[in-house]
Scaffold this motif. Structure first.
Motif: not given
Length: 518
Positions: A153-154, A180, A177
């Motif tokens: 995950l960012p 997605e 993301r």
């Protein structure tokens, strides 16, 4: 005669005494149910088998060992090993949180990470008298690290904790993301049954039933991932160390129904939600809808921390600031000012409209084919009027503009300490969503929710005092029930009625005779 033999008498007496002694030694004890004869026999057998040195010195120990050997299998002081408890199973799963991979690079860990500083957040929450405790916050931090590594995950942050009747939900909020794709299918899409329509029409024609004019209302489409109520991803777990579960996206129908019901969470995502009106989904969908509602109403930030995005331009006439970004020139707001004025706080999450979306969609607009078909058979005068678009408050709206509900102010602000104001933090508490808090100190702030996931609905119900019981109707001869007459009274009444009837018949006969004479 032979003289009596004295030796025989003495031998007989010895035999009798030996028999009585053996009988005495064979008596069982009332405590241990053992006898001395068998015990001495076992001790002597043990002595002959082992041939210990200094037998006279260890005979007492050998006697005790013989007794203990008889009771060892029957009376054991050792307890059976208990089964593994739920706490031990949880500890085994949480043990993996404290393990470090052997091939991990320490330089990568020291670099910028997507994890928040949960320890620092816990410290500031403690100043305000909030939080989950240091031990649990540390386990949650390690669980968030595990989530980031597994899901790539960012950015992720601790959204809060929603309590349940059986177990609770620890909730993590993450950015979407790139690329997605939506994995969940909407549960509110209408099912078109084209094959059943002819049967229904034929059945109605045979019985000459009236045709229904009811039209199914159009389904409000849900917002795309990364926008509106589906801007972020949410993951939940029951305890740190247990697997994270991704919640599905939320639909407008689920938000609309969630506003009309009140249900406690059980802690099981697959539990059906039994309510009226019926909720379109299970507890996972209901949890996601409540998260969207709580975020829209309680996610706030200091004034000036965010600024309108560059893409907004001069579209102030439409009243929609749909995006924002961090203001690099933000220098912070004084704690005293944030504790005294709600104008120092702003909303940075979209308001959810009555339609169940953050952005209004016109349901009266139809496709080109449908409009052409209806235009051929119906007149244009029957087309409904264009509905007025619903507009909510824009982003970065000050909290001072929030409306009161149930004569209760929506927010309560204070300082964590008035004695050491120079080191205090500003605390803001939501009164409409009990359990939602936010702290701010300089350039740092954080939103946290710990509660049951239910909105405030006013004071508790207190029924009114029942009225005074009414008095009985006054008794009187017109309503009093008469006593049944006796047999003599009934006979006398009967005779009186017969005499009266006979007299009346006699008068009638006399009247008839007089008329005949005339």
């Amino acid at each position: 005669m032979d003289p009596p033999d004295g030796n025989d008498d003495r031998s007989e007496q010895k035999l009798q005494s030996a028999a009585s002694l053996k009988a005495f030694m064979l008596k069982n004890s009332t405590k241990s149910n053992l006898n001395l004869y068998d015990h001495l026999t076992r001790v002597l057998i043990k002595v002959m088998d082992e041939h210990p040195q200094n037998v006279v010195d260890v005979i007492e120990d050998m006697s005790r060992d013989v007794k203990w050997g008889l009771f060892e299998n029957k009376q054991s002081t050792l307890k059976n090993l208990p089964q593994t408890t739920a706490a031990e199973l949880l500890a085994q799963q949480q043990r993996l949180l404290f393990s470090r991979p052997e091939d991990g690079d320490q330089e990568d860990e020291l670099a910028e990470t997507a994890l928040p500083n949960v320890s620092e957040i816990g410290f500031y929450l403690e100043q305000a008298g909030l939080g989950l405790g240091r031990e649990e916050m540390q386990r949650v931090f390690l669980a968030l690290k595990q989530l980031v590594e597994s899901q790539v995950l960012p950015r992720v942050r601790l959204w809060g904790k929603i309590l349940g009747t059986e177990s609770s939900y620890i909730i993590a909020e993450a950015d979407n993301r790139e690329g997605e794709e939506e994995m969940d299918q909407s549960t509110e899409e209408p099912v078109e049954e084209e094959e059943k329509e002819p049967e229904t029409q034929e059945y109605a024609t045979d019985l000459l039933l009236p045709e229904s004019t009811f039209k199914v209302p159009p389904v409000v489409p849900k917002e795309a991932i990364g926008t509106g109520a589906n801007k972020y991803l949410y993951f939940v777990c029951k305890e740190p160390g247990l697997p994270w579960v991704k919640l599905p996206t939320v639909t407008p129908a689920q938000i609309t129904v969630a506003r009309q019901i009140r249900k406690f969470f059980t802690g099981r995502l697959d539990t059906p939600v039994v309510s009226y009106p019926p909720f379109p989904g299970n507890e996972a969908n209901y949890l996601r809808a409540q998260i969207a509602r709580i975020s829209a109403g309680t996610q706030v930030s200091p004034q000036g921390y965010f600024q309108a995005g560059e893409e907004e331009g001069d579209d102030e006439d439409e009243g929609a600031r749909d995006s924002f970004e961090v203001n690099p020139d933000f220098e912070g707001v004084q704690v005293l000012e944030m504790a005294e004025s709600l104008a120092a706080w702003v909303h940075h999450v979209h308001h959810i409209l009555l339609q169940g979306r953050c952005s209004w969609v016109n349901l009266a607009v139809k496709s080109g084919e449908d409009s052409n078909e209806e235009g051929d058979g119906e007149e244009k005068e029957e087309e409904p009027d264009e509905p007025d678009p619903e507009v909510g408050p824009p982003l970065l709206t000050p909290l001072s503009q929030d409306a009161e509900m149930f004569n209760t102010p929506p927010w309560t602000s204070k300082m964590s300490s008035t004695l050491t104001a120079q080191h205090a933090v500003a605390l803001l508490r939501s009164n409409l969503w009990p359990g939602a808090y936010v702290y701010a100190c300089g350039k740092k702030f954080e939103n946290m929710y710990v509660g049951w996931g239910l909105k405030y609905t006013g004071e508790g119900y207190s029924p009114s005092v029942p009225p005074i019981p009414q008095k009985e109707y006054p008794s009187g001869p017109e309503i009093t029930e008469a006593m049944d007459p006796s047999l003599e009274e009934e006979q006398a009444l009967k005779e009186a009625l017969e005499e009266q009837q006979a007299a009346q018949e006699q008068l009638e006969d006399e009247d008839e005779e007089e008329e005949d004479d005339d």
